[in-house]
Design a protein around this motif. Structure first.
Motif, PDB file in Angstrom:
ATOM      1  N   THR A  81       0.812  -1.221   0.000  1.00  0.00           N
ATOM      2  CA  THR A  81       0.000   0.000   0.000  1.00  0.00           C
ATOM      3  C   THR A  81       0.838   1.260   0.000  1.00  0.00           C
ATOM      4  OG1 THR A  81      -1.749  -1.189   1.214  1.00  0.00           O
ATOM      5  CG2 THR A  81      -1.844   1.220   1.217  1.00  0.00           C
ATOM      6  N   PHE A  82       1.852   1.312   0.853  1.00  0.00           N
ATOM      7  CA  PHE A  82       2.561   2.570   1.079  1.00  0.00           C
ATOM      8  C   PHE A  82       3.986   2.604   0.517  1.00  0.00           C
ATOM      9  CE2 PHE A  82      -0.546   2.564   4.668  1.00  0.00           C
ATOM     10  CZ  PHE A  82      -1.251   3.687   4.276  1.00  0.00           C
ATOM     11  N   VAL A  83       4.473   1.499  -0.043  1.00  0.00           N
ATOM     12  CA  VAL A  83       5.799   1.495  -0.656  1.00  0.00           C
ATOM     13  C   VAL A  83       5.711   1.138  -2.136  1.00  0.00           C
ATOM     14  CG1 VAL A  83       8.124   0.516  -0.599  1.00  0.00           C
ATOM     15  CG2 VAL A  83       6.883   0.885   1.547  1.00  0.00           C
ATOM     16  N   CYS A 112      -1.882   6.879  -5.567  1.00  0.00           N
ATOM     17  CA  CYS A 112      -0.841   5.931  -5.145  1.00  0.00           C
ATOM     18  C   CYS A 112      -0.535   6.033  -3.656  1.00  0.00           C
ATOM     19  CB  CYS A 112       0.435   6.171  -5.946  1.00  0.00           C
ATOM     20  SG  CYS A 112       0.295   5.750  -7.693  1.00  0.00           S
ATOM     21  N   ALA A 113      -0.705   7.212  -3.084  1.00  0.00           N
ATOM     22  CA  ALA A 113      -0.342   7.437  -1.685  1.00  0.00           C
ATOM     23  C   ALA A 113      -1.463   7.108  -0.706  1.00  0.00           C
ATOM     24  CB  ALA A 113       0.088   8.895  -1.491  1.00  0.00           C
ATOM     25  N   LEU A 114      -2.680   6.868  -1.200  1.00  0.00           N
ATOM     26  CA  LEU A 114      -3.825   6.655  -0.323  1.00  0.00           C
ATOM     27  C   LEU A 114      -3.763   5.310   0.392  1.00  0.00           C
ATOM     28  CD1 LEU A 114      -6.797   8.040  -2.439  1.00  0.00           C
ATOM     29  CD2 LEU A 114      -6.047   8.878  -0.203  1.00  0.00           C
ATOM     30  N   PRO A 115      -4.400   5.216   1.566  1.00  0.00           N
ATOM     31  CA  PRO A 115      -4.500   3.918   2.252  1.00  0.00           C
ATOM     32  C   PRO A 115      -5.543   3.023   1.590  1.00  0.00           C
ATOM     33  CG  PRO A 115      -5.666   5.613   3.496  1.00  0.00           C
ATOM     34  CD  PRO A 115      -4.956   6.318   2.370  1.00  0.00           C
ATOM     35  N   SER A 116      -5.611   1.792   2.078  1.00  0.00           N
ATOM     36  CA  SER A 116      -6.602   0.844   1.583  1.00  0.00           C
ATOM     37  C   SER A 116      -7.985   1.204   2.129  1.00  0.00           C
ATOM     38  CB  SER A 116      -6.232  -0.578   2.014  1.00  0.00           C
ATOM     39  OG  SER A 116      -7.156  -1.523   1.546  1.00  0.00           O
ATOM     40  N   THR A 117      -8.998   0.682   1.479  1.00  0.00           N
ATOM     41  CA  THR A 117     -10.364   0.884   1.958  1.00  0.00           C
ATOM     42  C   THR A 117     -10.752  -0.238   2.914  1.00  0.00           C
ATOM     43  OG1 THR A 117     -12.674   1.147   1.260  1.00  0.00           O
ATOM     44  CG2 THR A 117     -11.332  -0.354  -0.024  1.00  0.00           C
ATOM     45  N   ILE A 273      -4.053  -9.817  -1.672  1.00  0.00           N
ATOM     46  CA  ILE A 273      -4.470  -9.294  -2.979  1.00  0.00           C
ATOM     47  C   ILE A 273      -5.525  -8.211  -2.825  1.00  0.00           C
ATOM     48  CG2 ILE A 273      -5.687  -9.896  -5.114  1.00  0.00           C
ATOM     49  CD1 ILE A 273      -4.302 -12.671  -4.906  1.00  0.00           C
ATOM     50  N   PHE A 274      -6.549  -8.472  -2.015  1.00  0.00           N
ATOM     51  CA  PHE A 274      -7.650  -7.521  -1.920  1.00  0.00           C
ATOM     52  C   PHE A 274      -7.318  -6.313  -1.052  1.00  0.00           C
ATOM     53  CE2 PHE A 274     -10.434 -11.266  -3.079  1.00  0.00           C
ATOM     54  CZ  PHE A 274     -10.667 -10.802  -4.357  1.00  0.00           C
ATOM     55  N   CYS A 275      -6.533  -6.507   0.005  1.00  0.00           N
ATOM     56  CA  CYS A 275      -6.168  -5.364   0.852  1.00  0.00           C
ATOM     57  C   CYS A 275      -5.012  -4.566   0.256  1.00  0.00           C
ATOM     58  CB  CYS A 275      -5.796  -5.836   2.253  1.00  0.00           C
ATOM     59  SG  CYS A 275      -7.168  -6.523   3.188  1.00  0.00           S
ATOM     60  N   GLY A 276      -4.127  -5.239  -0.477  1.00  0.00           N
ATOM     61  CA  GLY A 276      -2.957  -4.563  -1.022  1.00  0.00           C
ATOM     62  C   GLY A 276      -3.195  -3.819  -2.317  1.00  0.00           C
TER      63      GLY A 276
END
Length: 350
Positions: A81-83, A112-117, A273-276
């Motif tokens: 997510t963040f890298v 690209c910088a946002l967190p996951s939902t 897969i779904f969280c990343g």
């Protein structure tokens, strides 16, 4: 399945509401623009505070702690997510920087910088029979980390750390005040009124979406007044859709391959897969309002996450259904009722 999903999207009032908000902003920009009769600055702050208070109120701490133990999976999801996702922006900008307007390119950086939902990550993981406790933990952790990491990534990528008139420090202070503080207050209030919130979950979800629609409308009002549609045509929509599709395809491929290389179980791979690969619209639009202030291209900045949101729901719904099908395979019945093999036919002359 694809036809069913298309019909569902066609009947989605939230998707229709986003399109309507953009059209209304194009037709009546003065009402929702800064200084307009809507008083968008005040309404946005109140709405954002309320939404994140309700998010904190709805989050079950017990469910969050249930997924705490799988440290390797958590590290992978947060790194994706963040890298990894922000690093994807570098070749994307190198390849398409000359074609995409500056404001829209900033929107892809922001995506690209946002967190996951939280909601759709957990829902898709559950449908696909993945590791749901780990999905809850990772999606929630991502949202909390995003309060700090999203503006930090934007600040590192933008020269000088300024975000549309706001210093990075001021932007992070705004985010802490209007996102983190109400979230913490919601968690504190959960033992007292959490059960009441659970009974009215449908109302809370509707309120959440209505606030997002208000923020989309006010963001596009400011951008329309600054010449968004005058300076950019239909090509911007095509570029945004294509760019969002590129990022989603890359995120799904990388998360799938890396989780497989790491030797995770099928359930943990599904969670990765779904969280990343997910990005949050629910936090993304409010955070953009706080992070970029009165940036003249604010409408362009939020456009990629609006398109990405719909694409990720569509594509990941199909993937979740296919993952779930692995449990729907009916085993071949035994040769006879007694479970014993049938006797071999006697050979002639025996």
């Amino acid at each position: 399945m694809v036809g069913k999903l298309l019909r569902k999207m066609a009947s989605d009032w939230f998707l229709a509401g986003m399109l309507t908000a953009v059209l209304l902003a194009a037709a009546f920009p003065k009402f929702g623009a800064a200084g307009g009769a809507m008083h968008a600055d005040v309404a946005s702050d109140v709405g954002i505070f309320a939404v994140f208070f309700l998010h904190g109120l709805a989050l079950s701490t017990r469910s969050l702690l249930a997924g705490l133990a799988n440290v390797r999976l958590h590290l992978l999801v947060q790194a994706l997510t963040f890298v990894v996702f922000p690093l994807l922006y570098i070749p994307f900008k190198f390849a398409f920087g000359g074609l995409i307007p500056e404001g829209l390119m900033l929107g892809f950086l922001y995506l690209c910088a946002l967190p996951s939902t939280i909601s759709s990550s957990v829902a898709m993981t559950a449908i696909a029979k993945g590791n749901v406790p780990a999905a809850i933990f990772n999606a929630t952790l991502s949202s909390l980390l995003g309060i700090v990491l999203t503006p930090a990534i934007i600040g590192l990528a933008m020269e000088g750390g300024a975000t549309g008139g706001l210093s990075l420090g001021q932007a992070m202070l705004n985010i802490a005040t209007l996102l983190l503080l109400p979230f913490v207050l919601g968690q504190v209030a959960r033992p007292m009124i959490g059960a009441l919130a659970a009974r009215h979950k449908k109302f809370i979800n509707t309120f959440d979406k209505l606030v997002i629609l208000m923020l989309v409308y006010s963001s596009f009002c400011d951008s329309t007044a600054s010449g968004l549609w005058r300076d950019n045509g239909l090509g911007v929509i095509v570029l945004t859709l294509a760019g969002a599709a590129v990022f989603l395809a890359a995120a799904l491929m990388i998360s799938s391959r890396v989780s497989k290389w790491c030797g995770f179980s099928e359930e943990d791979r599904i969670t990765a897969i779904f969280c990343g690969s997910k990005k949050t619209l629910a936090s993304g639009v409010p955070m953009a309002r706080l992070l970029f202030g009165a940036h003249p291209a604010l409408g362009l900045i939020v456009l990629p996450i609006m398109f990405y949101h719909q694409l990720q729901l569509f594509v990941c719904s199909i993937m979740a259904g296919r993952f779930a099908d692995r449990f729907n395979t009916v085993p071949h019945p035994a040769p006879d009722a007694g479970g014993l093999p049938e006797p071999l036919p006697a050979r002639a002359g025996s």
